[in-house]
Design an enzyme around this catalytic site. Structure first.
Site, PDB file in Angstrom:
ATOM      1  N   ARG A   1     -26.226 -35.716  20.650  1.00 52.88           N
ATOM      2  CA  ARG A   1     -26.181 -35.882  19.190  1.00 52.88           C
ATOM      3  C   ARG A   1     -25.260 -34.842  18.557  1.00 52.88           C
ATOM      4  NH1 ARG A   1     -31.485 -36.691  19.935  1.00 52.88           N
ATOM      5  NH2 ARG A   1     -32.118 -34.679  19.058  1.00 52.88           N
TER       6      ARG A   1
ATOM      7  N   LYS B   1     -20.122 -28.850  24.087  1.00 49.20           N
ATOM      8  CA  LYS B   1     -21.140 -27.834  23.829  1.00 49.20           C
ATOM      9  C   LYS B   1     -22.159 -27.852  24.966  1.00 49.20           C
ATOM     10  CE  LYS B   1     -24.246 -26.224  20.135  1.00 49.20           C
ATOM     11  NZ  LYS B   1     -24.907 -26.589  18.846  1.00 49.20           N
TER      12      LYS B   1
ATOM     13  N   GLN C   1     -37.102 -36.727  17.780  1.00 43.93           N
ATOM     14  CA  GLN C   1     -35.730 -36.927  18.236  1.00 43.93           C
ATOM     15  C   GLN C   1     -35.045 -38.101  17.537  1.00 43.93           C
ATOM     16  OE1 GLN C   1     -34.277 -34.766  21.113  1.00 43.93           O
ATOM     17  NE2 GLN C   1     -35.694 -33.782  19.701  1.00 43.93           N
TER      18      GLN C   1
ATOM     19  N   HIS D   1     -34.316 -18.784  18.127  1.00 41.02           N
ATOM     20  CA  HIS D   1     -33.678 -20.042  18.499  1.00 41.02           C
ATOM     21  C   HIS D   1     -32.739 -20.536  17.402  1.00 41.02           C
ATOM     22  CE1 HIS D   1     -33.467 -23.538  21.131  1.00 41.02           C
ATOM     23  NE2 HIS D   1     -33.525 -24.309  20.073  1.00 41.02           N
TER      24      HIS D   1
ATOM     25  N   GLY E   1     -22.172 -22.268  21.475  1.00 41.22           N
ATOM     26  CA  GLY E   1     -23.096 -22.397  22.601  1.00 41.22           C
ATOM     27  C   GLY E   1     -24.520 -22.174  22.161  1.00 41.22           C
TER      28      GLY E   1
ATOM     29  N   SER F   1     -29.697 -25.212  25.871  1.00 41.82           N
ATOM     30  CA  SER F   1     -30.840 -25.146  26.777  1.00 41.82           C
ATOM     31  C   SER F   1     -32.023 -25.933  26.240  1.00 41.82           C
ATOM     32  CB  SER F   1     -31.256 -23.682  26.974  1.00 41.82           C
ATOM     33  OG  SER F   1     -31.717 -23.138  25.752  1.00 41.82           O
ATOM     34  N   HIS F   2     -32.865 -26.359  27.153  1.00 37.97           N
ATOM     35  CA  HIS F   2     -34.183 -26.893  26.824  1.00 37.97           C
ATOM     36  C   HIS F   2     -35.164 -26.351  27.856  1.00 37.97           C
ATOM     37  CE1 HIS F   2     -35.798 -30.317  24.149  1.00 37.97           C
ATOM     38  NE2 HIS F   2     -35.226 -29.397  23.402  1.00 37.97           N
TER      39      HIS F   2
END
Length: 753
Positions: A117, A92, A315, A49, A549, A95-96
């Protein structure tokens, strides 16, 4: 340094997601065994990741340069493209997926928060959001639960944050039963000379953490996103972050205000891997070090361990490096917005051996000493090229012959049409988009003007006045990519460009979200390699460089296997003149309907073949780049010359669905003739690419025909727009717009009721 803890072993490293040889490499880098905090740092920073260790070799082959590019791909928080008049667009997609599979509401909400952000840390004010969502079999209660949670999470966060969601895509297939895909896109505008950088330098410059307090949510979230989903994944719910859109709104305003002071050296969002990611990436880029006191980090829970503070993905947080002596100015701005603003350290000189080192202290003791360069992508993080081989199913798919499938007769046209118009992959997304605020900010130019892509007005930071609009879309037919990865990825780029062109824009650049299964499976890695090469070829041909990306591997489970390879394309276009905006709806009775592009006997991988006929083994549909290019150039010319009343690309569901979507909006009808040189099902429901349906006033018909003949483009006059609302094919009324709407509009909401 962590003197009371036993040093971790190779087995500890394995449990943290590291390979044995990676553990050995860490020992070599440090010149000693790492302690647990340091091993945790390497585990997240060397996760797929964060490091793209299994993908970067191929990502480097993508085109990344153009005259409009203002930031190198992957080197800043988001891509940055010059749109003229001293303005730039930052955009941009990310993914989550894994968090959304476990906790769909927070997983999707924090995906929206994170991508926004990335935009405003560039100094850009976000003006629009899109999303690309994929779920499993909609008849399953689990799928409906995931869909409800994800859509509500996106809506609640985006609506409260105050950025319009202006479009997106939604797709269902059983391959996504366990692993839904949630890809979030954001775009913002910044004055070209006022862009903030993700860097750190200047010995003695203070380092601040700003925004929310740090908690235990999201710890090892980057590692969690770099492994397969399994039954044990529910035990990792702490790896899912929790978002607060109202806090993010305050953080947006405070961040833009401090950037405007000119005193910010560097700033970075704390997304994946939290503090350690921001400190290491900014330090590596600026070739300096940092000394950080973890006791000074505002925390939500007492007695957090050093690794918990460093790896937390709480967050709404930023890391900021500012000019020494300006601390009181930055502090005052954050006090005004009632946000945490704590100095936690300072920039230190480069190490004698080059690069910068990160020193983290807790309770006065050094708990981690690591080199920034060796942690990051493009530095010392490992890079692999995995084994790959073509899956056995590809040969089976390529053996498909349409002649083995019986064509439909006139009586069956309505049956197929009813199936497609009410299918979850084609029907209205009203149930979804009514949960989103598409008008906040008053910049959306396409809410009441349906088009193939979203049109969002650009307002200058100084006056708010501009004729420019950005034109944005997200596209990927993952069924095509699964069937033929290289061609399917090319089609994804081509369709994104076609949607922008049909809306009146000029394609400029791409961001991508590459969603695949486990890269250690050779057949999955082959899909990835083929798709990246196809995407790169198409982007070069369209002159749309990739600005950056996200790669999301490990979308795979033991029960369902890998998801379809899904390289989602987020494309940015520009519309200089609002008079060029083109919509897809038919306008006037008597307007002439043309189909521009090739008609073929292609039914491969169409929704008709896949879900109506139940035949899944077929290659991607027809695609030929030169034809695609010429169709798009012709469409641009006709729009700019004012010759068209409407334009709509032919995609999912084929020609009939394109016609129905153009007719339904204004309760219009059409009368057309099929081409007896082609199969009826292929002509009406095939999904061969490079085709656009346009309508033209009778006064412009002759001019359009003459122009198309001069371009030597294949085209056919289909028929006429009617005011009766009837859909007439070869003299037979198939249905009316009222019938079509009755199928198309309520289908998804009925299933979700």
């Amino acid at each position: 340094m962590d003197t009371l803890e036993a040093l971790p072993t190779v087995e500890t490293a394995r449990k943290l997601g590291l390979l044995p040889d990676e553990y050995d490499r860490i020992v070599q880098i440090l010149g000693r065994q790492p302690n647990f905090t340091e091993l945790s740092i390497f585990s997240v920073m060397w996760s797929e990741h964060c490091s793209y260790k299994n993908s970067i070799v191929w990502l480097k082959t993508l085109p990344r340069d153009s005259d409009r590019m203002l930031a190198k791909a992957g080197e800043e928080n988001a891509g940055l493209v010059d749109i003229g008049d001293g303005l730039a667009c930052s955009f941009k997609i990310e993914s989550h997926n894994h968090p959304s599979a476990l906790e769909p509401y927070q997983g999707a909400a924090t995906g929206v928060g994170g991508i926004n952000r990335d935009i405003f840390t560039m100094g850009a004010r976000p003006i629009a959001q899109l999303n690309s969502l994929r779920f499993g079999d909609l008849s399953l209660p689990k799928t409906r639960r995931l869909l409800r949670g994800v859509v509500k999470g996106i809506g609640d966060y985006g609506n409260a944050f105050g950025i319009p969601t202006v479009g997106g895509e939604l797709f269902f297939d059983e391959c996504y039963n366990t692993n839904p895909l949630v890809n979030a896109f954001s775009a913002g505008i910044v004055a070209a000379g006022k862009v903030a950088k993700a860097t750190s330098y200047g010995v003695g410059n203070p380092v601040f953490i700003v925004g929310s307090a740090t908690g235990k949510d999201g710890i090892h979230g980057a590692t969690f996103a770099s492994e397969d989903i399994s039954a044990a994944s529910t035990d990792k719910l702490p790896a899912v972050q929790v978002g607060d859109p109202f806090m993010e709104k305050l953080l947006l305003e405070a961040t833009l205000e401090i950037i405007a002071t000119g005193y910010v050296i560097g700033i970075q969002d704390m997304g994946a891997a939290g503090i350690i990611c921001s400190t290491s990436e900014m330090s590596a880029k600026g070739e300096h070090g940092m000394r950080i006191d973890l006791d000074l980090v505002p925390t939500r829970q007492p007695n957090m361990a050093p690794f918990e503070i460093l790896l937390s993905e709480s967050q709404e947080r930023m890391l900021v490096v500012i000019e020494k002596g300006k601390e009181h100015i930055i502090q005052g701005i954050f006090d005004k917005w009632d946000l945490n603003c704590a100095q936690i350290g300072e920039v230190t000189p480069p190490a004698p051996e080059g690069g910068g080192r990160l020193h983290f202290y807790r309770h006065g003791e050094l708990v981690a000493d690591v080199p920034a360069h060796d942690l990051v992508l493009g530095g010392g993080a490992p890079q692999y090229q995995r084994e790959y081989r073509e899956p056995a199913y590809i040969k089976e798919y390529e053996a498909f012959d349409a002649d083995d499938v019986d064509d439909i007769d006139t009586d069956e046209i309505r049956k197929v049409a009813e199936h497609l118009l009410s299918h979850p992959n084609i029907c209205s997304r009203r149930w979804v988009y009514e949960q989103y605020d598409s008008m906040v900010g008053t910049a959306n130019r396409s809410t009441n003007a349906p088009s193939d892509a979203a049109v969002v007005r650009v307002k200058t930071p100084e006056t708010g006045l501009s004729n420019k609009s950005i034109v944005i879309t997200v596209d990927c037919n993952s069924r095509y990519v699964n069937a033929s990865p290289r061609r399917g990825a090319m089609i994804a780029v081509a369709e994104a460009a076609r949607n922008i062109v049909c809306t009146g824009g000029e394609p400029l650049a791409v961001t991508n979200n590459l969603n695949f299964g486990n890269p250690y499976v050779p057949e999955v890695y082959w899909q990835f390699v083929e798709a990246v090469q196809g995407m790169g070829e198409a982007c070069r041909r369209f002159s749309t460089p990739v600005t950056g990306g996200n790669v999301s591997f490990y979308n795979q489970s033991s029960d369902d296997g890998p998801v379809f390879p899904t390289p989602t394309i987020g494309m940015l276009g520009l519309m200089e003149d609002p008079s060029n905006q083109m919509t897809l709806n038919f306008k006037n009775e008597g307007d002439v309907i043309f189909l521009i592009g090739p008609s073929t006997n292609d039914i491969a991988s169409s929704e008709y073949l896949y879900s109506y006929r139940g035949i899944k083994a077929a290659p991607a549909p027809y695609f030929e780049f030169d034809t695609e290019w010429r169709v798009q150039e012709a469409t641009k010319t006709m729009i700019r010359n004012g010759w068209l009343q409407s334009a709509h690309d032919v995609s999912d569901g084929g020609l009939f669905v394109a016609l129905a979507e153009s007719a339904m909006t204004g309760n219009k009808g059409f009368t057309i003739e099929t081409d007896d040189r082609h199969r009826t099902d292929a002509f009406l429901f095939g999904e061969g690419q490079s085709r656009v349906v346009v309508s033209v006033s009778a006064e412009q018909q002759q001019q359009v025909e003459a122009y198309l003949e001069d371009t030597i483009l294949p085209f056919v006059k289909l028929g006429l727009v009617t005011a009766t609302g009837e859909y007439i094919i070869d003299g037979n009324t198939v249905m009316t717009s009222a019938d079509a709407k009755g199928l198309y509009e309520p289908a998804l909401s009925t299933i979700m009721a």
